[in-house]
Design an enzyme around this catalytic site. Structure first.
Site, mmCIF file in Angstrom:
data_model
loop_
_atom_site.group_PDB
_atom_site.id
_atom_site.type_symbol
_atom_site.label_atom_id
_atom_site.label_comp_id
_atom_site.label_asym_id
_atom_site.label_seq_id
_atom_site.Cartn_x
_atom_site.Cartn_y
_atom_site.Cartn_z
ATOM 1 N N THR A 162 2.530 -47.042 -66.572
ATOM 2 C CA THR A 162 2.499 -46.728 -65.391
ATOM 3 C C THR A 162 2.392 -48.286 -64.828
ATOM 4 O O THR A 162 1.305 -48.359 -64.643
ATOM 5 C CB THR A 162 2.495 -45.595 -65.142
ATOM 6 O OG1 THR A 162 3.045 -45.331 -64.021
ATOM 7 C CG2 THR A 162 0.845 -44.897 -65.301
ATOM 8 N N TYR A 215 -4.520 -39.488 -62.521
ATOM 9 C CA TYR A 215 -3.191 -39.634 -63.479
ATOM 10 C C TYR A 215 -3.206 -41.492 -64.287
ATOM 11 O O TYR A 215 -3.017 -41.724 -65.709
ATOM 12 C CB TYR A 215 -1.558 -39.893 -63.306
ATOM 13 C CG TYR A 215 -0.771 -39.811 -63.766
ATOM 14 C CD1 TYR A 215 -0.557 -39.735 -64.884
ATOM 15 C CD2 TYR A 215 -0.162 -40.961 -63.577
ATOM 16 C CE1 TYR A 215 0.675 -40.281 -66.122
ATOM 17 C CE2 TYR A 215 0.729 -41.830 -64.142
ATOM 18 C CZ TYR A 215 1.589 -41.127 -65.126
ATOM 19 O OH TYR A 215 2.600 -41.907 -66.261
#
Ligand code: UDP
Length: 330
Positions: A119, A143
């Site tokens: 990501t 995250y």
């Protein structure tokens, strides 16, 4: 690699299920491994299904020995930024711990190739734009920290086992399979486009815009939206490219064009023909003002060419899926 079995962890999820569809269409057998915590059994349509947790080494090894995949596409993860701030330990356990178990199982079973769902959250606050793969990786939420830790673990695994690995760093995944056989189905839903579609459809109290005082032309956050079908196409290309043994490569996946929250709302109104009721709310913690990626490297090295490179067609597929889901739940 041009045929054979591929283990798809998280294959019952949003991006994983689109990947299974593409793999099957291209002559591979996708084996979905998913614990259905966030995934949906109904989205596993293109190959065998094994219900299991990514941290379950025994079941992973059993699954690999049974199906003998030549490669792994690794999507299984928790992926809500807000939840990761509230429960970083869980994110570490599932995302990092689970990936380490997977790598050990792959080593034990001599699987030599992995494509990892990473990501742009691994970059953190952008220092320059568009963001390319050389941008420093300094994630600003748990995250992103866990996804970066997995990238590093996979890099080490490649070097130690002579395996080949590719990290694909997504910008904002959006849209749905144009044939509407799968689509975005998050519970809870936190993403802008499905929430704006639900608001246009008159569901709930309307859309809250998280901050309208950012240093952007209209004051709302800018993101780079990339169609899920284009994302999974890059996975296939990455797998077929056979990255050199012992090395790991990283590629950004985005359209290279940014749209503000207000522009997304306007596009949703255009596609649906309905007004989106909006209110202005506070900024969401950890949201950078603008995130736009350069995917020049993926285009050059993988021959990747996004097909849904305009926001309207991304939203149109998401709207088609939204309407179909509504129809099927009535
Ligand atoms: N956003 C918003 N209202 C919402 C959900 C999202 O204004 O109800 C904004 C969010 O602050 C971000 C953009 O929309 O700037 C995209 O958010 P999303 O959660 O879809 O993806 P993210 O950028 O967090 O990966």
């Amino acid at each position: 690699m041009s045929s054979g079995t591929v283990l798809v962890t998280g294959g019952a999820g949003y991006i994983g299920s689109h990947c299974c569809k593409l793999l099957a269409a291209e002559g591979f057998e996708p084996v979905t491994y998913d614990n259905l915590f966030r995934g949906h059994r109904e989205l596993v349509k293109w190959g065998p299904f094994v219900e299991g947790d990514i941290r379950d080494r025994d079941l992973l090894e059993k699954t690999i020995r049974r199906y003998r995949p030549a490669a792994v596409m690794h999507f299984a993860a928790l992926s809500y930024v807000g939840e990761s701030v509230e429960n970083p330990g869980l994110y570490h356990s599932v995302n990092v711990g689970g990936s380490e178990v997977l790598l050990r199982a792959m080593t034990a079973c001599k699987v030599k190739q992995v494509v990892f769902s990473s990501t742009c959250a691994t970059y953190g606050m952008p220092e320059s734009m568009p963001i390319d793969e050389q941008h420093p990786q300094q994630p600003v939420n748990p995250y992103g920290v866990t996804k970066l830790a997995v990238e590093q673990a996979i890099g080490k695994w490649s070097a130690e086992t002579n395996g080949s690995s590719v990290m694909l760093r997504y910008f904002n995944a959006a849209g749905a399979d144009p044939e509407l056989e799968t689509g975005e189905w998050h519970e809870p839903e936190t993403h802008l486009i499905p929430l704006a579609l639900a608001a246009a459809d008159g569901q709930g109290p309307g859309l809250t815009i998280f901050g309208d005082d950012y240093p952007t032309p209209d004051g709302t956050c800018i993101r780079d939206y990339i169609h899920v079908t284009d994302l999974v196409q890059a996975h296939l290309l990455a797998m077929r490219t056979d990255a050199p043994a012992g090395e790991s490569q990283a590629y950004n996946l985005g359209n290279g064009e940014g749209f503000s929250v207000r522009q997304v709302v306007d596009a949703v109104e255009q596609v649906t023909g309905k007004a989106v009721p909006v209110s202005n709310g506070a900024r969401r913690e950890g949201d950078p003002a603008s995130l736009v990626g350069s995917s020049a490297r993926a285009r050059r090295d993988l021959g990747w060419q996004p097909r849904f490179d305009d926001l309207g067609s991304i939203i149109a597929t998401a709207w088609g899926w939204y309407q179909q889901q509504g129809a099927s739940s009535q």
